[in-house]
Design a protein around this motif. Structure first.
Motif, PDB file in Angstrom:
ATOM      1  N   UNK A   5      63.801 -51.418  89.638  1.00 51.46           N
ATOM      2  CA  UNK A   5      64.689 -51.322  88.492  1.00 51.46           C
ATOM      3  C   UNK A   5      64.297 -50.124  87.646  1.00 51.46           C
ATOM      4  N   UNK A   6      65.239 -49.625  86.849  1.00 52.39           N
ATOM      5  CA  UNK A   6      64.926 -48.535  85.960  1.00 52.39           C
ATOM      6  C   UNK A   6      63.941 -49.018  84.899  1.00 52.39           C
ATOM      7  N   UNK A   7      62.710 -48.457  84.862  1.00 53.76           N
ATOM      8  CA  UNK A   7      61.728 -48.940  83.895  1.00 53.76           C
ATOM      9  C   UNK A   7      62.021 -48.413  82.506  1.00 53.76           C
ATOM     10  N   UNK A   8      61.485 -49.067  81.481  1.00 54.63           N
ATOM     11  CA  UNK A   8      61.639 -48.536  80.134  1.00 54.63           C
ATOM     12  C   UNK A   8      60.811 -47.269  79.991  1.00 54.63           C
ATOM     13  N   UNK A   9      60.972 -46.507  78.918  1.00 52.66           N
ATOM     14  CA  UNK A   9      60.162 -45.315  78.718  1.00 52.66           C
ATOM     15  C   UNK A   9      58.681 -45.664  78.717  1.00 52.66           C
ATOM     16  N   UNK A  10      57.788 -44.690  79.021  1.00 51.24           N
ATOM     17  CA  UNK A  10      56.355 -44.970  79.051  1.00 51.24           C
ATOM     18  C   UNK A  10      55.885 -45.608  77.750  1.00 51.24           C
ATOM     19  N   UNK A  79      46.445 -57.039  88.285  1.00 55.37           N
ATOM     20  CA  UNK A  79      46.768 -55.626  88.494  1.00 55.37           C
ATOM     21  C   UNK A  79      45.683 -54.765  87.861  1.00 55.37           C
ATOM     22  N   UNK A  80      45.296 -53.688  88.575  1.00 56.35           N
ATOM     23  CA  UNK A  80      44.430 -52.671  87.975  1.00 56.35           C
ATOM     24  C   UNK A  80      44.663 -51.346  88.690  1.00 56.35           C
ATOM     25  N   UNK A  81      44.048 -50.292  88.160  1.00 51.43           N
ATOM     26  CA  UNK A  81      44.248 -48.955  88.734  1.00 51.43           C
ATOM     27  C   UNK A  81      43.475 -48.777  90.034  1.00 51.43           C
ATOM     28  N   UNK A  82      42.575 -49.680  90.351  1.00 52.72           N
ATOM     29  CA  UNK A  82      41.750 -49.507  91.543  1.00 52.72           C
ATOM     30  C   UNK A  82      42.562 -49.631  92.823  1.00 52.72           C
ATOM     31  N   UNK A 113      51.905 -46.368  87.406  1.00 49.64           N
ATOM     32  CA  UNK A 113      53.361 -46.530  87.326  1.00 49.64           C
ATOM     33  C   UNK A 113      53.721 -47.885  86.719  1.00 49.64           C
ATOM     34  N   UNK A 114      53.082 -48.926  87.205  1.00 47.04           N
ATOM     35  CA  UNK A 114      53.393 -50.264  86.701  1.00 47.04           C
ATOM     36  C   UNK A 114      52.845 -50.439  85.290  1.00 47.04           C
ATOM     37  N   UNK A 115      51.612 -50.004  85.075  1.00 49.68           N
ATOM     38  CA  UNK A 115      51.005 -50.141  83.761  1.00 49.68           C
ATOM     39  C   UNK A 115      51.814 -49.465  82.676  1.00 49.68           C
ATOM     40  N   UNK A 116      52.355 -48.295  82.964  1.00 52.20           N
ATOM     41  CA  UNK A 116      53.157 -47.595  81.969  1.00 52.20           C
ATOM     42  C   UNK A 116      54.530 -48.255  81.806  1.00 52.20           C
ATOM     43  N   UNK A 117      55.106 -48.737  82.896  1.00 52.11           N
ATOM     44  CA  UNK A 117      56.411 -49.403  82.801  1.00 52.11           C
ATOM     45  C   UNK A 117      56.330 -50.655  81.938  1.00 52.11           C
ATOM     46  N   UNK A 118      55.159 -51.295  81.941  1.00 53.07           N
ATOM     47  CA  UNK A 118      54.976 -52.507  81.161  1.00 53.07           C
ATOM     48  C   UNK A 118      54.377 -52.238  79.786  1.00 53.07           C
ATOM     49  N   UNK A 119      54.154 -50.968  79.459  1.00 50.21           N
ATOM     50  CA  UNK A 119      53.587 -50.648  78.161  1.00 50.21           C
ATOM     51  C   UNK A 119      52.130 -51.029  78.030  1.00 50.21           C
ATOM     52  N   UNK A 120      51.424 -51.162  79.157  1.00 49.33           N
ATOM     53  CA  UNK A 120      50.016 -51.531  79.116  1.00 49.33           C
ATOM     54  C   UNK A 120      49.121 -50.359  78.738  1.00 49.33           C
ATOM     55  N   UNK A 126      44.753 -41.469  81.221  1.00 49.34           N
ATOM     56  CA  UNK A 126      44.513 -41.203  82.637  1.00 49.34           C
ATOM     57  C   UNK A 126      43.915 -42.407  83.353  1.00 49.34           C
ATOM     58  N   UNK A 127      43.508 -43.419  82.611  1.00 49.53           N
ATOM     59  CA  UNK A 127      42.993 -44.639  83.221  1.00 49.53           C
ATOM     60  C   UNK A 127      43.367 -45.813  82.333  1.00 49.53           C
ATOM     61  N   UNK A 128      43.039 -47.007  82.803  1.00 49.86           N
ATOM     62  CA  UNK A 128      43.417 -48.207  82.046  1.00 49.86           C
ATOM     63  C   UNK A 128      42.191 -48.932  81.542  1.00 49.86           C
TER      64      UNK A 128
END
Length: 217
Positions: A5-10, A79-82, A113-120, A126-128
């Protein structure tokens, strides 16, 4: 990893009541598609990194009570960046050290990609490393509750279960869960918005603060 789906802005900052962006990704249990979880509850939660002390204690405790979430028809997904292989090595270490197996999927998100789409995470991160967010998603794919903890503090697994229990309990009618509510305790009625009902109430507080008879889980 792709988003369907089209994600919201970062860092759009998803809120309670929002529909969650769909995604597909690799995980420790195979490829996952978030839309496959429609029809049941889902707890989606992020952790800063594998092989970190606080995250390890969280996953050990979550693995121990995974059956409790399953009994409530709630799936879990982390979910994590690893990378996927980092996840595998970490889960093997957890089993060797603590004697528990983490069987719920852990998604890889190396590009955020997912972390930014969810506003995390913020757009420029550059990392979470500061991410410890939990989304409680209902069977219709709607966010019903959210929590966000700093990397230095682990989440309360008991509170995760309590939030889920409360959400499911109030779904049985126009009900409210009071402070410190636990399953089996009384819920509250929704307050009246009718002036005649306010004046007719037995006491000055009954119109807005009254237990719901027999309404508990």
């Amino acid at each position: 990893m792709t988003t369907n789906d089209q994600p919201p802005p970062p860092c759009a900052g998803l809120r309670i009541g929002d529909a969650v962006p769909n995604f597909t990704a690799r995980s420790t249990t195979g490829d996952v598609d978030l839309s496959d979880y429609r029809g049941r509850w889902l707890m989606l939660f992020s952790h800063p990194a594998d092989f970190t002390p606080v995250c390890t204690t969280e996953f050990v405790e979550l693995a121990k009570v995974a059956h409790e979430f399953e009994a409530r028809d709630c799936a879990m997904m982390a979910l994590s960046v690893d990378s996927l292989f980092s996840h595998f090595a970490w889960l093997r270490m957890i089993r060797e050290r603590f004697g528990v197996e983490v069987r719920f999927p852990i998604v890889e998100d190396p590009t955020l990609v997912i972390g930014r789409a969810y506003g995390m995470v913020a757009p420029g991160d550059n990392d979470s490393a500061t991410v410890r967010t939990t989304f409680f998603i209902d069977p219709d794919g709607i966010i019903r509750a959210m929590t966000c903890y700093p990397a230095s503090i682990g989440r309360s697994v008991g509170e995760m279960l309590r939030i889920l229990d409360a959400l499911q309990a109030v779904d049985s009618g126009p009900l409210l869960a009071p402070a410190n509510w636990q399953p089996g305790e009384k819920l509250l009625k929704q307050p009246s918005v009718d002036l005649d009902s306010v004046y007719a109430a037995k006491s000055a507080s009954d119109w807005f603060l009254e237990e719901a008879p027999g309404a508990s889980k």
